[in-house]
Design an enzyme around this catalytic site. Structure first.
Site, mmCIF file in Angstrom:
data_model
loop_
_atom_site.group_PDB
_atom_site.id
_atom_site.type_symbol
_atom_site.label_atom_id
_atom_site.label_comp_id
_atom_site.label_asym_id
_atom_site.label_seq_id
_atom_site.Cartn_x
_atom_site.Cartn_y
_atom_site.Cartn_z
ATOM 1 N N GLU A 37 0.570 -1.031 -0.083
ATOM 2 C CA GLU A 37 0.599 -0.057 0.159
ATOM 3 C C GLU A 37 1.039 0.987 -0.615
ATOM 4 O O GLU A 37 1.894 0.935 0.789
ATOM 5 C CB GLU A 37 -0.819 -0.162 1.177
ATOM 6 C CG GLU A 37 -1.621 0.570 0.775
ATOM 7 C CD GLU A 37 -2.948 0.398 2.471
ATOM 8 O OE1 GLU A 37 -4.013 -0.649 2.300
ATOM 9 O OE2 GLU A 37 -2.441 1.463 3.113
ATOM 10 N N ASP A 44 0.104 5.606 0.989
ATOM 11 C CA ASP A 44 -1.482 6.197 2.050
ATOM 12 C C ASP A 44 -0.633 7.568 1.790
ATOM 13 O O ASP A 44 0.263 7.653 1.742
ATOM 14 C CB ASP A 44 -1.370 5.765 3.163
ATOM 15 C CG ASP A 44 -1.852 4.519 3.321
ATOM 16 O OD1 ASP A 44 -1.492 4.021 2.298
ATOM 17 O OD2 ASP A 44 -1.098 3.736 3.849
ATOM 18 N N GLU A 96 -3.303 10.255 4.274
ATOM 19 C CA GLU A 96 -4.092 10.427 4.421
ATOM 20 C C GLU A 96 -4.410 11.673 5.269
ATOM 21 O O GLU A 96 -3.445 12.100 5.873
ATOM 22 C CB GLU A 96 -4.232 9.059 5.079
ATOM 23 C CG GLU A 96 -4.237 7.551 4.746
ATOM 24 C CD GLU A 96 -4.148 6.632 5.416
ATOM 25 O OE1 GLU A 96 -4.871 5.408 6.122
ATOM 26 O OE2 GLU A 96 -2.898 6.422 6.975
#
Ligand SMILES: *[C@@H]1O[C@H](CO)[C@@H](O)[C@H](O)[C@H]1NC(C)=O
Length: 281
Positions: free
Chosen positions: A104, A106, A108
């Site tokens: 992953e 990210d 955020e």
């Protein structure tokens, strides 16, 4: 010109403009499927705007790419939730799925009480190991206007960029896990992260401020589609991108002035010793 024909010309011009606007900007339908509460509209310049909306009953909202990618450059403009956004998490990320060994990448945004800084969490998961956060306060109010957030992912490194400034480079080391084999889906989501997001879960969502809305526009991807072609991966592009010394300068600037958390400085979390890459340069 007679008023009639002037009107006709204007009508044709207006139609042509609308057509051009929708043709160039309906990236959501072309590239994504949606879930939850997703609304679309157009801004003053005719660009498509995609709004994710969260309230107590809606559950998480998001859009997910139809294709999966193995390396690429992905960017989007986001305007974050206005006012009290504590407990919410607005995301732009790539993920290979929910399995234990997942990869992953990210970006955020952890919401906050009105007037308190929103924190940008950047993270990389490789083969299920995801404790690699660098978190930053932003040097502007991300809810006042659109800003561009970019992920560049290639075989050498993963780069994170805010507007024109690189803030992080996650380097690949031959003997350490790195996202290089699992194709990833691109996601944009808005969800209730109360248990974690704001001051480590101390400040929850205040639903009386709902609905929470985050807006996305100007999505751009130049990427290798899993099992297919590499779009515009040409010479000197993202596939070979690394930071030059001036760009390392902006990374150091962001770290010095705006970094709130660095996993490589969190000895408490890694009693057996910091992850191996922390000791390399
Ligand atoms: C929210 O604001 C508080 C107080 O300024 C700060 O300590 C915190 O890091 C901010 N961000 C998050 C995501 O909690």
């Amino acid at each position: 010109m007679a008023p009639r024909s002037l009107l006709a010309v204007l009508a044709v011009a207006a139609l042509a403009f609308l057509h051009a606007a929708s043709a160039k900007s309906s990236w959501l339908d072309r590239r994504f499927t949606t879930d939850g509460t997703v609304r679309t509209g157009y801004d003053d310049s005719g660009q498509q705007v995609v709004m994710l909306r969260l309230d107590q009953h809606s559950g998480a909202a998001g859009f997910n790419s139809k294709e999966q990618y193995l390396y690429g450059e992905f960017s989007v403009e986001m305007k974050l939730i206005r006012g009290n956004s504590a407990g919410t998490v607005s995301c732009f990320y790539l993920s290979s799925g929910d399995g234990d060994g997942r990869d992953e990448i990210d970006m955020e945004f952890m919401g906050n009480s009105s007037g308190q800084p929103v924190v940008l969490n950047t993270n990389v998961w490789a083969s299920g190991d995801g404790k690699k956060e660098h978190q930053f306060d932003l040097w502007f109010d991300p809810s006042a206007d659109y800003h561009t957030y970019t992920i560049i992912w290639n075989p050498t490194n993963i780069l994170f960029k805010v507007d024109d400034l690189f803030i992080r480079s996650f380097k690949r080391y031959a003997d350490l896990p790195y996202p290089s084999s699992r194709p990833m889906t691109l996601h944009a989501t808005l969800w209730d992260g109360s248990y974690w997001a704001t001051e480590k879960g101390r400040v929850g969502i205040d639903w009386s401020d709902a609905p929470f809305v985050v807006s996305y526009r100007s999505y751009y991807a130049s990427a290798c589609v899993s099992g297919g072609a590499c779009r515009a991966a040409g010479s000197g592009g993202w596939m070979n991108r690394q930071l030059d010394s001036a760009e390392w300068g902006t990374v150091r600037w962001a770290e010095r002035n705006f970094m709130r958390y660095n996993y490589c400085q969190d000895g408490w979390r890694f009693p057996q010793g910091l992850p191996a890459e922390c000791a390399r340069h």
